[in-house]
Design an enzyme around this catalytic site. Structure first.
Site, PDB file in Angstrom:
ATOM      1  N   SER A 291       0.836  -1.198   0.000  1.00  0.00           N
ATOM      2  CA  SER A 291       0.000   0.000   0.000  1.00  0.00           C
ATOM      3  C   SER A 291       0.870   1.246   0.000  1.00  0.00           C
ATOM      4  O   SER A 291       1.953   1.267   0.609  1.00  0.00           O
ATOM      5  CB  SER A 291      -0.893   0.014   1.247  1.00  0.00           C
ATOM      6  OG  SER A 291      -1.609   1.233   1.335  1.00  0.00           O
TER       7      SER A 291
ATOM      8  N   PRO B 109      -2.498  10.835   3.506  1.00  0.00           N
ATOM      9  CA  PRO B 109      -3.140  11.835   4.371  1.00  0.00           C
ATOM     10  C   PRO B 109      -3.040  11.415   5.838  1.00  0.00           C
ATOM     11  O   PRO B 109      -3.203  10.223   6.156  1.00  0.00           O
ATOM     12  CB  PRO B 109      -4.597  11.832   3.893  1.00  0.00           C
ATOM     13  CG  PRO B 109      -4.536  11.324   2.483  1.00  0.00           C
ATOM     14  CD  PRO B 109      -3.404  10.340   2.458  1.00  0.00           C
TER      15      PRO B 109
ATOM     16  N   LYS C 150       3.117  -4.380   6.758  1.00  0.00           N
ATOM     17  CA  LYS C 150       3.388  -4.437   5.314  1.00  0.00           C
ATOM     18  C   LYS C 150       4.812  -3.972   5.012  1.00  0.00           C
ATOM     19  O   LYS C 150       5.498  -4.549   4.165  1.00  0.00           O
ATOM     20  CB  LYS C 150       2.376  -3.567   4.547  1.00  0.00           C
ATOM     21  CG  LYS C 150       0.953  -4.115   4.508  1.00  0.00           C
ATOM     22  CD  LYS C 150       0.075  -3.253   3.632  1.00  0.00           C
ATOM     23  CE  LYS C 150      -1.385  -3.683   3.660  1.00  0.00           C
ATOM     24  NZ  LYS C 150      -1.596  -5.046   3.156  1.00  0.00           N
TER      25      LYS C 150
END
Length: 226
Positions: free
Chosen positions: A114, A125, A139
């Site tokens: 991601s 954000p 991750k």
């Protein structure tokens, strides 16, 4: 990459992983998948995927799936959990997949993570970053483990994921400042293209829809898969 080869897909029961399995089957690849749910196995079998019942968190299940009778030429993993999961597969499961892929001497491993991981953390954000932080940490650990594994790899970091049909506008970039959204089916298309792209070897790339990039971001260079 020859379409007579088996491609192993982890995370094929839903989301991007399911879209990847569908795309590979449509492109006449042989696909093998590890699934925790018997019903999911049966559903994927109907699409032509060879399904194996097992848990990516268990080393023996992963090794049995990847080191079984069918030679695996490449591995694609989209394994991921939710921030609320007590045990997240994002690192542990992917580590097991990577370790088995090393033993199988696969040609390439593609890991889907991601935007927000590693050096793309500044693109996310703040509110989204705070919500996803527990998963992004795991991750990122998987990314680092893969990079240091010695395997030929491609890491794909999608932006915000949507479930609508493919737009055909998916692009890749090495620019870690860029963020936006992309449809899952377009991520699948980009991942499948990376399988046979030498340019994508040992690269970390962000995946976005060129028409869904957040406004006000700097100009960037689209990555050429060749």
């Amino acid at each position: 990459m020859s379409n007579t080869s088996y491609i192993f897909v982890a995370g094929a029961s839903r989301g991007v992983g399911q879209e990847i399995a569908k795309k590979l089957i449509a492109d006449n690849f042989k696909v093998k998948a590890l699934l925790r749910n018997e019903t999911a196995c049966q559903e994927l079998e109907k699409t032509g995927v060879k399904s194996v019942l097992g848990d990516a968190l268990k080393v023996e299940d992963v090794e049995q799936a990847i080191l079984g009778n069918e030679p695996i030429k490449a591995v694609i993993t989209t394994l991921g959990g939710l921030p609320t999961n007590d045990v997240k597969p994002d690192f542990i499961g992917n580590k097991n997949i990577i370790d088995a892929a090393i033993k199988a001497k696969v040609d390439k491993l593609i890991l889907v993570t991601s935007i927000g991981c590693g050096d793309s953390v500044g693109a996310m954000p703040p509110q989204a970053l705070e919500t996803l932080k527990p998963v992004l940490i795991e991750k990122e650990k998987a990314e680092e483990y893969l990079i240091n594994s010695g395997l030929n790899y491609t890491i794909i970091r999608p932006g915000g994921l949507k479930s609508e049909p493919a737009t055909g506008n998916g692009i890749l970039t090495k620019d870690t400042r860029i963020v936006g959204s992309i449809h899952r089916a377009d991520v699948a298309d980009l991942v499948c293209r990376c399988l046979s792209s030498a340019n994508a070897n040992n690269q970390v790339l962000s995946a976005l829809d060129k028409n869904m990039i957040y406004p006000g971001l700097p100009e960037f260079i689209e990555f050429d898969l060749g």
